[in-house]
Scaffold this motif. Structure first.
Motif: not given
Ligand SMILES: C[S@@+](CC[C@H](N)C(=O)[O-])C[C@H]1O[C@@H](n2cnc3c(N)ncnc32)[C@H](O)[C@@H]1O
Length: 201
Positions: A15, A25-26, A28, A32, A54, A57, A62, A80-81, A85, A101, A103, A126, A155
């Protein structure tokens, strides 16, 4: 026990690597916690005609608890982008429908998947750190699911809860989808967080 701790450590390192590669993009510094995952999944009762989608991912923090919630793999789709991962999580959780893909294209990706109606949107993106145009595109996709009757859960971290972008997002969702249901503060998470739910069902 040792194997479990090792697995957790690997997940944290993976992570953190993803975060360092793309902090905005991440959004965090750690996956979680199990306690936040439990709160994110609390009360969801999916089936193959009322699935969980979801968004974001990540390392599956989660997702790995979904086996307690979904009756079969057809009741879930994850997006998940980050391809790395996705490769890792699909090795760890081979029966889960997880696609690489964006979101911002979730509605079409879901339609193409042939899976049932999305009843629950578990959103881990995020929003606060994503570029404005990406956030807006994702919110437009969320709107399409919500228009068909859906529950949105996301969240927000406590330390950023009263910062303008977080307040703006809540206000935007409240004006569109009505009352916000906020969970108690999940203290066992880094950082502590609330889950927020809106429903159009
Ligand atoms: C805060 S992390 C949360 C990961 C996990 N679900 C958790 O709760 O620990 C956000 C995740 O969203 C992914 N992400 C960011 N932008 C995205 C998008 N446009 N489409 C899909 N996933 C995306 C990131 O690569 C990252 O893995």
């Amino acid at each position: 026990m040792l194997k479990h701790s090792q697995g957790k450590m690997n997940e944290n390192i993976q992570f953190l690597r993803a975060f360092l590669k793309n902090p905005l993009k991440v959004g965090a510094i750690a996956p979680s916690s199990p306690e936040l995952a439990a709160q994110m999944l609390k009360g969801l009762e999916p089936d193959e005609n009322n699935i969980i989608l979801e968004l974001g991912v990540g390392t599956g923090a989660i997702t790995k608890f979904l086996h307690n919630v979904i009756p079969n793999p057809e009741s879930y789709l994850g997006l998940e982008l980050d391809q790395k991962l996705v490769n890792s999580i699909t090795t760890k959780l081979p029966t889960m429908n997880i696609l690489c893909g964006n979101a911002a294209e979730a509605y079409k990706i879901h339609a193409d998947s042939g899976l049932g109606k999305v009843r629950y949107l578990v959103c881990c993106l995020p929003f606060v750190s994503l570029p404005k145009e990406v956030s807006e595109a994702v919110l437009a996709e969320i709107e399409k699911f919500m228009a068909e009757g859906c529950e949105l859960r996301l969240f927000q971290y406590a330390h950023g809860y009263y910062l303008p972008p977080a307040i703006r997002l809540r206000e935007f969702l409240r004006t569109r989808y009505g009352r916000t249901r906020r969970s108690p503060l999940v203290l066992k998470n880094v950082p502590p967080a609330y889950t927020l739910t809106w429903s159009t069902v």
